[in-house]
Design a protein around this motif. Structure first.
Motif, mmCIF file in Angstrom:
data_model
loop_
_atom_site.group_PDB
_atom_site.id
_atom_site.type_symbol
_atom_site.label_atom_id
_atom_site.label_comp_id
_atom_site.label_asym_id
_atom_site.label_seq_id
_atom_site.Cartn_x
_atom_site.Cartn_y
_atom_site.Cartn_z
ATOM 1 N N MET A 16 9.264 3.129 -14.474
ATOM 2 C CA MET A 16 9.560 1.880 -13.359
ATOM 3 C C MET A 16 8.509 2.099 -12.324
ATOM 4 N N GLU A 17 8.075 3.257 -11.926
ATOM 5 C CA GLU A 17 7.105 3.449 -10.851
ATOM 6 C C GLU A 17 5.924 3.096 -11.179
ATOM 7 N N GLU A 18 5.488 3.101 -12.587
ATOM 8 C CA GLU A 18 4.184 2.620 -13.140
ATOM 9 C C GLU A 18 4.028 1.015 -12.770
ATOM 10 N N GLY A 19 5.342 0.471 -13.272
ATOM 11 C CA GLY A 19 5.659 -0.969 -13.230
ATOM 12 C C GLY A 19 5.407 -1.455 -11.725
ATOM 13 N N LEU A 34 0.815 -1.343 0.025
ATOM 14 C CA LEU A 34 0.050 -0.007 -0.027
ATOM 15 C C LEU A 34 0.745 1.379 -0.204
ATOM 16 N N THR A 35 1.924 1.261 0.776
ATOM 17 C CA THR A 35 2.940 2.544 0.772
ATOM 18 C C THR A 35 3.458 2.633 -0.612
ATOM 19 N N SER A 36 3.813 1.668 -1.272
ATOM 20 C CA SER A 36 4.570 1.755 -2.360
ATOM 21 C C SER A 36 3.555 2.184 -3.474
ATOM 22 N N ALA A 37 2.538 1.706 -3.393
ATOM 23 C CA ALA A 37 1.470 2.096 -4.503
ATOM 24 C C ALA A 37 1.148 3.581 -4.464
ATOM 25 N N LEU A 38 0.784 4.123 -2.858
ATOM 26 C CA LEU A 38 0.533 5.498 -2.780
ATOM 27 C C LEU A 38 1.910 6.335 -3.030
ATOM 28 N N LEU A 39 3.115 5.641 -2.954
ATOM 29 C CA LEU A 39 4.088 6.659 -3.291
ATOM 30 C C LEU A 39 4.392 6.811 -4.751
ATOM 31 N N PHE A 41 2.731 -4.067 -10.293
ATOM 32 C CA PHE A 41 3.050 -5.135 -9.517
ATOM 33 C C PHE A 41 2.598 -5.309 -8.235
ATOM 34 N N PHE A 42 2.437 -4.218 -7.518
ATOM 35 C CA PHE A 42 1.758 -4.227 -6.046
ATOM 36 C C PHE A 42 0.045 -4.470 -6.019
ATOM 37 N N ARG A 43 -0.377 -3.806 -7.312
ATOM 38 C CA ARG A 43 -1.838 -4.026 -7.281
ATOM 39 C C ARG A 43 -2.136 -5.327 -7.560
ATOM 40 N N GLY A 44 -1.170 -6.118 -8.261
ATOM 41 C CA GLY A 44 -1.497 -7.665 -8.786
ATOM 42 C C GLY A 44 -1.173 -8.562 -7.390
ATOM 43 N N ILE A 45 -0.249 -7.920 -6.478
ATOM 44 C CA ILE A 45 -0.033 -8.820 -5.489
ATOM 45 C C ILE A 45 -1.046 -8.623 -4.453
ATOM 46 N N MET A 46 -1.634 -7.213 -4.273
ATOM 47 C CA MET A 46 -2.784 -6.970 -3.233
ATOM 48 C C MET A 46 -3.920 -7.732 -3.711
ATOM 49 N N GLN A 47 -4.348 -7.927 -5.245
ATOM 50 C CA GLN A 47 -5.337 -8.750 -5.613
ATOM 51 C C GLN A 47 -5.118 -10.333 -5.296
ATOM 52 N N GLU A 48 -3.844 -10.736 -5.452
ATOM 53 C CA GLU A 48 -3.416 -12.096 -5.110
ATOM 54 C C GLU A 48 -3.757 -12.470 -3.547
ATOM 55 N N MET A 49 -3.288 -11.217 -2.712
ATOM 56 C CA MET A 49 -3.137 -11.758 -1.390
ATOM 57 C C MET A 49 -4.814 -11.543 -0.654
ATOM 58 N N GLU A 50 -5.649 -10.804 -1.356
ATOM 59 C CA GLU A 50 -6.825 -10.389 -0.649
ATOM 60 C C GLU A 50 -7.712 -11.768 -0.084
ATOM 61 N N PRO A 51 -7.675 -12.514 -0.873
ATOM 62 C CA PRO A 51 -8.521 -13.787 -0.411
ATOM 63 C C PRO A 51 -7.765 -14.590 0.922
ATOM 64 N N ALA A 66 3.514 10.162 -9.439
ATOM 65 C CA ALA A 66 4.019 10.137 -10.817
ATOM 66 C C ALA A 66 2.986 9.855 -12.125
ATOM 67 N N LEU A 67 1.730 9.280 -11.883
ATOM 68 C CA LEU A 67 0.470 9.445 -12.599
ATOM 69 C C LEU A 67 -0.147 10.925 -12.724
ATOM 70 N N ALA A 68 0.207 11.638 -11.896
ATOM 71 C CA ALA A 68 -0.311 13.066 -11.903
ATOM 72 C C ALA A 68 0.489 13.694 -13.016
ATOM 73 N N ASN A 69 1.572 13.277 -13.498
ATOM 74 C CA ASN A 69 2.034 14.081 -14.913
ATOM 75 C C ASN A 69 1.070 14.045 -15.953
ATOM 76 N N ASP A 70 1.049 15.119 -16.601
ATOM 77 C CA ASP A 70 0.547 15.246 -17.676
ATOM 78 C C ASP A 70 1.000 14.249 -19.102
#
Length: 131
Positions: free
Chosen positions: A38-41, A9-14, A45-55, A18-22
């Motif tokens: 790299m930040e987007e990757g 979650l911390t990494s995703a928030l940090l 990556f962390f979004r995928g981990i969070m989805q896999e770990m949620e159950p 980078a997404l706010a750039n035009d």
């Protein structure tokens, strides 16, 4: 598990600034663009981990809710006995692992035996030995 989730979650928030750039405007390719990719990757990556770990995290939460009453009861019943035992045992590293004897007794052996007492049967003032 909570540490992994907190890190993700911390990494995703940090990565969000980078997404706010035009992204619609053409920008020259620079080192900065490499970092944003790299930040987007990392974010993906962390979004995928969070989805896999949620159950698994939900199952773990359900398990802890089921076990909580039993653990509380164990702590209430065994807490005083463990406190008394720790009062009698100086340093747990000075003992071998517990042994279960054939008759069901559990013993704790010291790694270094205590030196024998010099006077095992102290005498009373009147010359008698107290057994």
């Amino acid at each position: 598990m909570k540490h992994v989730l907190a890190t993700a979650l911390t990494s995703a928030l940090l990565a969000q600034p980078a997404l706010a750039n035009d992204q619609g405007a053409e920008q020259p390719k620079t080192e900065e663009e490499g970092f944003s990719l790299m930040e987007e990757g990392a974010r993906l990556f962390f979004r995928g981990i969070m989805q896999e770990m949620e159950p698994a995290l939900e199952d773990l939460q359900d398990l802890t809710e089921e076990m909580e009453p039993a653990l509380r009861q164990f702590a209430q019943e065994m807490g005083p006995a463990l406190r008394d035992l720790m009062g009698k045992v100086d340093d747990i590293t000075m003992y071998h692992p517990p042994e279960l004897l054939p008759n069901g007794d559990i013993i704790l052996r010291r790694k270094q035996p205590l030196p024998p007492e010099t006077d095992p049967l102290p005498e009373k003032e009147d010359g008698q030995i107290d057994l």
